[in-house]
Design an enzyme around this catalytic site. Structure first.
Site, mmCIF file in Angstrom:
data_model
loop_
_atom_site.group_PDB
_atom_site.id
_atom_site.type_symbol
_atom_site.label_atom_id
_atom_site.label_comp_id
_atom_site.label_asym_id
_atom_site.label_seq_id
_atom_site.Cartn_x
_atom_site.Cartn_y
_atom_site.Cartn_z
ATOM 1 C CB ILE A 97 -0.952 0.019 1.220
ATOM 2 C CG1 ILE A 97 -0.168 -0.068 2.533
ATOM 3 C CG2 ILE A 97 -1.966 -1.105 1.128
ATOM 4 C CD1 ILE A 97 -1.017 0.120 3.771
ATOM 5 C CE LYS A 139 9.290 -1.790 5.387
ATOM 6 N NZ LYS A 139 10.713 -2.211 5.252
ATOM 7 C CD GLU A 140 3.555 -8.566 2.692
ATOM 8 O OE1 GLU A 140 2.730 -9.318 2.137
ATOM 9 O OE2 GLU A 140 4.460 -8.986 3.446
ATOM 10 C CG MET A 141 -2.623 -6.698 1.852
ATOM 11 S SD MET A 141 -3.745 -8.104 1.921
ATOM 12 C CE MET A 141 -3.693 -8.645 0.207
#
Length: 212
Positions: A97, A139-141
């Site tokens: 994101i 750092k992902e969702m």
């Protein structure tokens, strides 16, 4: 773990190795799907058939591709695990994101059901539990299950689907179960290596056999 990585590396080399080497001895045309009993090897071929609840597979596939799982609704599981890119994203590191760059590259989602552990460091011990990682990773969702559940419940079609499949409706465990069931369906059976393991000695080249 080193043994597992060695097996993965070997299998990847056999399936996707240097084409110039693979052309040394041209293997015969692949056999049709068959239930021939595997030969006696420490590695067994992928099963040709799976008994999965197709309702869960369909629901899981939809969730897998839905950015509703991320905090800003911009990233889905499919964003990093693209089936047209071998189940990964082909990048040095994953992008989450807000354009956040991850620390490592994306593992393929194909055949992940047959792993002994998940993530590069093996910290997850089941296909279902590994789903918690990207959901919460900033750092992902960068989301949370409470937020995800709220958003999923706001979608009437999701509510109907969960009610038909799960008695408890929309819960984090049911969401993970649906996604994991879909991931179970992402297999690549009957590769040339599988054909070799099923008894077709000419399915792989001499160099590939030496590599194995």
């Amino acid at each position: 773990m080193l043994f597992l990585l060695a097996l993965i590396t070997t299998a990847a080399w056999i399936l996707f190795g240097d084409r110039s080497i693979a052309q040394e001895t041209k293997p015969e045309a692949p056999l049709p799907l068959t239930d021939v009993s595997p030969i006696n090897e420490p590695i067994q071929p992928l099963p040709l058939h799976q008994d999965l609840d197709q309702r869960k597979v369909k629901l899981g596939q939809r969730l897998f591709a839905d950015p509703i799982l991320s905090r800003d609704q911009s990233v889905s599981c499919l964003s990093c695990h693209d089936r047209s890119h071998g189940g990964g994203d082909g990048k040095v590191v994953a992008t989450g994101i807000g354009g956040a760059q991850g620390d490592i590259n994306t593992l393929s989602v194909y055949n992940s059901a047959y792993q002994l552990a998940w993530f590069w460091d093996g910290r997850a011990t089941s296909l279902t539990d590994q789903i918690d990682g990207p959901i919460h990773n900033p750092k992902e969702m960068g989301s949370s299950w409470s937020d995800v559940i709220t958003l999923v419940k706001q979608d009437h079609s999701y509510q109907q689907a969960f009610a038909q499949i799960y008695h408890s409706g929309v819960t984090s465990e049911n969401i993970k179960n649906a996604i994991a069931t879909y991931e179970l369906s992402l297999t690549t059976p009957n590769s040339r290596f599988d054909l070799y393991l099923r008894g077709n000695q000419s399915a792989i080249t001499k160099s590939e056999l030496e590599g194995y």
